[in-house]
Design a protein around this motif. Sequence first.
Motif, PDB file in Angstrom:
ATOM      1  N   ILE A  37      41.217  -6.380  59.115  1.00 13.34           N
ATOM      2  CA  ILE A  37      41.431  -6.863  57.864  1.00 13.34           C
ATOM      3  C   ILE A  37      40.049  -7.244  57.323  1.00 13.34           C
ATOM      4  CG2 ILE A  37      41.887  -9.353  56.693  1.00 13.34           C
ATOM      5  CD1 ILE A  37      44.232  -9.280  58.909  1.00 13.34           C
ATOM      6  N   THR A  41      38.016  -4.321  51.965  1.00 10.95           N
ATOM      7  CA  THR A  41      36.933  -4.749  51.114  1.00 10.95           C
ATOM      8  C   THR A  41      37.831  -6.129  50.644  1.00 10.95           C
ATOM      9  OG1 THR A  41      36.378  -4.698  48.688  1.00 10.95           O
ATOM     10  CG2 THR A  41      38.533  -3.732  49.083  1.00 10.95           C
ATOM     11  N   LYS A  42      36.896  -7.224  50.319  1.00  6.82           N
ATOM     12  CA  LYS A  42      37.425  -8.382  49.809  1.00  6.82           C
ATOM     13  C   LYS A  42      37.648  -8.529  48.496  1.00  6.82           C
ATOM     14  CE  LYS A  42      35.594 -12.291  50.849  1.00  6.82           C
ATOM     15  NZ  LYS A  42      36.421 -13.166  51.542  1.00  6.82           N
ATOM     16  N   GLU A  43      37.578  -7.144  47.596  1.00  9.20           N
ATOM     17  CA  GLU A  43      37.907  -7.033  46.277  1.00  9.20           C
ATOM     18  C   GLU A  43      39.255  -7.083  46.269  1.00  9.20           C
ATOM     19  OE1 GLU A  43      35.669  -7.595  43.508  1.00  9.20           O
ATOM     20  OE2 GLU A  43      34.442  -8.312  45.130  1.00  9.20           O
ATOM     21  N   VAL A  63      40.791 -14.449  40.960  1.00 10.60           N
ATOM     22  CA  VAL A  63      40.263 -12.929  41.502  1.00 10.60           C
ATOM     23  C   VAL A  63      41.130 -12.041  40.813  1.00 10.60           C
ATOM     24  CG1 VAL A  63      39.149 -14.053  43.660  1.00 10.60           C
ATOM     25  CG2 VAL A  63      41.915 -13.743  43.418  1.00 10.60           C
ATOM     26  N   LEU A 220      49.164 -16.968  46.112  1.00 12.31           N
ATOM     27  CA  LEU A 220      48.796 -18.109  45.519  1.00 12.31           C
ATOM     28  C   LEU A 220      49.276 -18.697  44.466  1.00 12.31           C
ATOM     29  CD1 LEU A 220      45.128 -17.028  46.637  1.00 12.31           C
ATOM     30  CD2 LEU A 220      46.756 -18.521  47.978  1.00 12.31           C
ATOM     31  N   PHE A 380      28.279 -22.038  44.473  1.00 12.47           N
ATOM     32  CA  PHE A 380      29.751 -21.685  44.389  1.00 12.47           C
ATOM     33  C   PHE A 380      29.505 -20.179  43.844  1.00 12.47           C
ATOM     34  CE2 PHE A 380      33.325 -20.820  41.507  1.00 12.47           C
ATOM     35  CZ  PHE A 380      34.344 -20.669  42.270  1.00 12.47           C
ATOM     36  N   SER A 382      32.013 -17.540  43.792  1.00 10.61           N
ATOM     37  CA  SER A 382      33.323 -16.641  43.488  1.00 10.61           C
ATOM     38  C   SER A 382      33.480 -16.389  41.972  1.00 10.61           C
ATOM     39  CB  SER A 382      34.490 -17.533  43.877  1.00 10.61           C
ATOM     40  OG  SER A 382      34.493 -17.490  45.133  1.00 10.61           O
ATOM     41  N   GLN A 385      33.569 -12.831  41.123  1.00  6.71           N
ATOM     42  CA  GLN A 385      34.646 -11.980  41.158  1.00  6.71           C
ATOM     43  C   GLN A 385      35.920 -12.745  40.042  1.00  6.71           C
ATOM     44  OE1 GLN A 385      36.388 -12.830  45.158  1.00  6.71           O
ATOM     45  NE2 GLN A 385      37.454 -10.850  44.967  1.00  6.71           N
TER      46      GLN A 385
ATOM     47  N   TRP B  46      41.725 -13.473  53.666  1.00  6.31           N
ATOM     48  CA  TRP B  46      40.414 -13.000  53.627  1.00  6.31           C
ATOM     49  C   TRP B  46      39.686 -12.631  52.449  1.00  6.31           C
ATOM     50  CZ3 TRP B  46      35.952 -11.947  55.751  1.00  6.31           C
ATOM     51  CH2 TRP B  46      35.362 -10.838  55.405  1.00  6.31           C
ATOM     52  N   ARG B  47      40.632 -12.136  51.300  1.00  9.86           N
ATOM     53  CA  ARG B  47      40.318 -12.149  49.914  1.00  9.86           C
ATOM     54  C   ARG B  47      40.219 -13.246  49.107  1.00  9.86           C
ATOM     55  NH1 ARG B  47      44.258  -6.559  49.388  1.00  9.86           N
ATOM     56  NH2 ARG B  47      42.853  -5.427  50.390  1.00  9.86           N
ATOM     57  N   ARG B  48      40.813 -14.370  49.853  1.00 10.52           N
ATOM     58  CA  ARG B  48      40.891 -15.503  48.953  1.00 10.52           C
ATOM     59  C   ARG B  48      40.643 -16.549  49.756  1.00 10.52           C
ATOM     60  NH1 ARG B  48      41.908 -11.981  46.213  1.00 10.52           N
ATOM     61  NH2 ARG B  48      43.699 -11.241  45.130  1.00 10.52           N
ATOM     62  N   LEU B  49      39.501 -16.336  50.397  1.00  8.11           N
ATOM     63  CA  LEU B  49      39.030 -17.555  51.365  1.00  8.11           C
ATOM     64  C   LEU B  49      38.449 -18.790  50.624  1.00  8.11           C
ATOM     65  CD1 LEU B  49      38.695 -17.587  54.551  1.00  8.11           C
ATOM     66  CD2 LEU B  49      36.307 -16.755  54.304  1.00  8.11           C
ATOM     67  N   ASP B  50      38.018 -18.641  49.734  1.00  8.86           N
ATOM     68  CA  ASP B  50      37.372 -19.489  48.798  1.00  8.86           C
ATOM     69  C   ASP B  50      38.560 -20.626  48.382  1.00  8.86           C
ATOM     70  OD1 ASP B  50      38.121 -17.583  47.133  1.00  8.86           O
ATOM     71  OD2 ASP B  50      37.698 -18.605  45.593  1.00  8.86           O
ATOM     72  N   ARG B  51      39.861 -20.041  48.401  1.00  7.95           N
ATOM     73  CA  ARG B  51      41.216 -20.930  48.139  1.00  7.95           C
ATOM     74  C   ARG B  51      41.843 -21.746  49.368  1.00  7.95           C
ATOM     75  NH1 ARG B  51      43.180 -19.185  42.999  1.00  7.95           N
ATOM     76  NH2 ARG B  51      44.894 -20.824  43.392  1.00  7.95           N
TER      77      ARG B  51
END
Lengths: 390, 199
Positions: A37, A41-43, A63, A220, A380, A382, A385, B46-51
């Motif tokens: 994982i 990519t985190k994208e 995001v 989310l 901060f 984020s 993104q 992992w992709r939304r860790l800030d949440r």
Amino acid sequence: MNMTSDDVRAMQAADPYAPSRVALDLDAEGRELMEEIMSTTKEKTPLRAHPLLRRHGRWVLPVAAAAAVAAVVAGGVVIRGGDDGAGPANPGPASSVKADPKPGLEKNRAQAKPPKADPGLPPTPENLYHVVLNDGAWQISNLNNDEVYGGSLSWSKGKQALQVTWYPASEYQSYLADRRDIGPARDATVLGQQGEAFHQAIDLKKSGDQSLYVETEPTLGPDGEDPGNNLRVMTVLPPVGDFFLEFDASVIDEAEYDAVMAQLSRVNGQAWNAVIDRATVTPGEGQAFLDQAGQGVPLPQGMTVTVADLELPQSDYHARASFASKVLCGWAQRYIDGDDAALDTLQGSADWAVLQAMDDGDYADVTADLVQELADDRTFDSWRQGWGCA
Amino acid sequence: MSGPPEERFRALYDAHFRDVLRFALRRTPQPEDAADVVAETFTVVWRRLDRVPYGGEALPWLYGVCRKVLANQTRSALRRERLGARLRATLATRVVPDPAGDVTLRLSVNSAMERLSSSDRELLRLSAWEGLAPQDIAIVLGIAPRVARTRLSRARARLRAELGPEVSSKVGRDARAAGGHELDVQGASLPQPAPGKGR
């Protein structure tokens, strides 16, 4: 003996994976998965059409950034290609955006509902997804396409939404099986094809039931949104050629559903491309669009926004997002670099007309959240993104 | 070199991998399906860790993500990235649900559960299987704590009514005989037995 404990004990006795009975000695496997994982990519992966993963909305998440969304839409809108030769365009109706004045931020919208549309051309492999909606109150809200994975075209009318998605024919049985999990199907005929329709009361979502469907990612998005909609209907039609169609409607009630579905028709490729063109901001319209979008929007010193930044053609919503994101990125960077006044500008963005014109999506709300996060914590990160900043 | 996001993700993963896996196992028809769900859930994290919230809210939040992954899963979608192949293979061959439970009791409870609504079932599972308090159930389901507490209370009343006094009494006897621990029903209000089902 406490009776209340007994019913919970009974439940625990039925736990098929109670820790006391099923050990999960999976350290190595778990560790390997974690590394896999983290190697991704985190994208956000650009969205592919998938009805359960993305419903009609846009900008549900910060995001779901401009870059990703715009890339999909921009890529999708370029659905040129000539006439498929399947016959004349449906002479009537065209689409919701036919009469829209262009260019401008207020293209549309409410028009009187036309009489029931001719369903148009029969389905062929060439024209299968050349679907238009002949009701001026519904506007095209999104489009993406991919030669291999298929695509989707969405319309909205306030909170109500309709999306037609074309999937690879190879996935037909899998999708149908998934939809059948929802409940019994009803026979349905849409655009000359007989299929299966799955009606679902949206209030199930509000109850926190397992039948939750959220948009963009299954994760989310807020539960139980679309308070005005009480019904969701997914209609799966059999494949024709390389793809099959699914219509996914979230509407107020059955009457609205029947009404909107009655206004669908299939046209030839040339007519469909023309409809898409009318629903989008084209490069030729870019400068006028920019002039209007930029009204009342302060630009950071030295910044210019050009038509190229809008990544046209794309929907007016996404074109606005492209414009706003570039400006917001600039101000956020200045704030990070120490310009305290830039935060005031960011906080004032809620008053920008270009953001206020995007109230049919979540961009403005997400922007407000990102600005607040920045105000609370200058570290901060984020926001990059969130706005799709370079 | 790991930065803070990587460290936080590792910490979350280490702390909650088994909990999330067990959550997924309880809700998937085949053990190996849980591997896909867990992979998707933690990929989202992992992709939304800030949440991801900090502290005690993190696990119920993860359950909420996992639950939505489950609700939205399709076979093709979840297996798209093919992460967790080794975990999937192990689950398919080595993990067997409930090998030693009381079959009769389990069948009785499952039968009673089937007669409840899916909403009630999930509330009861979250309470009894995941051991969540109403305020944590509220996080999972995205509802107000007060609503969670009320719904859970009603769900338990309906379960008791479906189980009947005999099954419940047997559970109590068995639990005492086995030295079973009292269950933590953390804050759930306790409804009176349904009329006619009094004990």
